[in-house]
Design a protein around this motif. Structure first.
Motif, PDB file in Angstrom:
ATOM      1  N   MET A 182       0.833  -1.207   0.000  1.00  0.00           N
ATOM      2  CA  MET A 182       0.000   0.000   0.000  1.00  0.00           C
ATOM      3  C   MET A 182       0.870   1.260   0.000  1.00  0.00           C
ATOM      4  SD  MET A 182      -3.114  -0.906  -0.274  1.00  0.00           S
ATOM      5  CE  MET A 182      -3.928   0.637   0.079  1.00  0.00           C
ATOM      6  N   GLY A 183       1.926   1.258   0.796  1.00  0.00           N
ATOM      7  CA  GLY A 183       2.763   2.451   0.886  1.00  0.00           C
ATOM      8  C   GLY A 183       3.601   2.708  -0.338  1.00  0.00           C
ATOM      9  N   THR A 184       4.293   1.676  -0.808  1.00  0.00           N
ATOM     10  CA  THR A 184       5.270   1.905  -1.880  1.00  0.00           C
ATOM     11  C   THR A 184       4.711   1.712  -3.283  1.00  0.00           C
ATOM     12  OG1 THR A 184       6.093  -0.376  -1.791  1.00  0.00           O
ATOM     13  CG2 THR A 184       7.161   1.240  -0.341  1.00  0.00           C
ATOM     14  N   VAL A 185       3.730   0.843  -3.436  1.00  0.00           N
ATOM     15  CA  VAL A 185       3.173   0.578  -4.769  1.00  0.00           C
ATOM     16  C   VAL A 185       1.950   1.457  -5.024  1.00  0.00           C
ATOM     17  CG1 VAL A 185       2.166  -1.178  -6.283  1.00  0.00           C
ATOM     18  CG2 VAL A 185       4.059  -1.780  -4.765  1.00  0.00           C
ATOM     19  N   VAL A 186       0.994   1.401  -4.117  1.00  0.00           N
ATOM     20  CA  VAL A 186      -0.254   2.131  -4.336  1.00  0.00           C
ATOM     21  C   VAL A 186      -0.062   3.632  -4.157  1.00  0.00           C
ATOM     22  CG1 VAL A 186      -2.638   2.432  -3.539  1.00  0.00           C
ATOM     23  CG2 VAL A 186      -1.648   0.127  -3.692  1.00  0.00           C
ATOM     24  N   TYR A 187       0.574   4.023  -3.036  1.00  0.00           N
ATOM     25  CA  TYR A 187       0.719   5.451  -2.754  1.00  0.00           C
ATOM     26  C   TYR A 187       2.050   6.029  -3.199  1.00  0.00           C
ATOM     27  CZ  TYR A 187      -3.655   4.990  -0.312  1.00  0.00           C
ATOM     28  OH  TYR A 187      -4.967   4.751  -0.016  1.00  0.00           O
TER      29      TYR A 187
END
Length: 127
Positions: A30-35
């Motif tokens: 979620m942190g590095t790929v999505v956001y």
């Protein structure tokens, strides 16, 4: 077999670390790929370090853990571990190859008819 039936510390620790790995993977993705947050941020580096340490523990303690499980048809521990490794292959958050016991377990578990009927795939959003 539900986690509540796990009475040995080894098994309880294994189940907790499986869930920890699943949560860490979600944090990282979620942190590095999505956001698109920087992967070198201390938050993600700490999550990755704990993820890797947990995978190492699971890999080195897999055989004694499986042997410690009581007689059963199936346990949530086994299912969740299979799902974890299968999702690591899919999402490639961390390499799985260094964890040969986990890889061997997942490949063997994947032969089960139930696993073959429920292969993980990414659902395409409706148009």
């Amino acid at each position: 077999m539900w986690p509540e039936a796990l009475h040995e510390d080894l098994l309880r620790n294994a189940q907790e670390l499986i869930w920890h790995c699943m949560a860490a993977q979600v944090q990282i993705v979620m942190g590095t790929v999505v956001y698109k947050l920087p992967a070198d941020n201390g938050y993600f580096l700490k999550a990755k370090a704990g993820f890797e340490a947990s995978l190492r523990w699971l890999d080195s303690n897999l055989q004694p853990s499986l042997e410690a499980l009581p007689e059963r048809d199936l346990s949530l521990l086994e299912v969740s571990l299979f799902c974890l490794v299968d999702h690591l292959w899919f999402r490639q958050t961390l390499p799985v190859d260094p964890y040969s016991a986990l890889v061997g377990f997942a490949k063997e578990f994947a032969k089960r008819p139930s696993a073959q009927r429920t292969v993980y795939r990414f659902d395409t959003p409706p148009a």
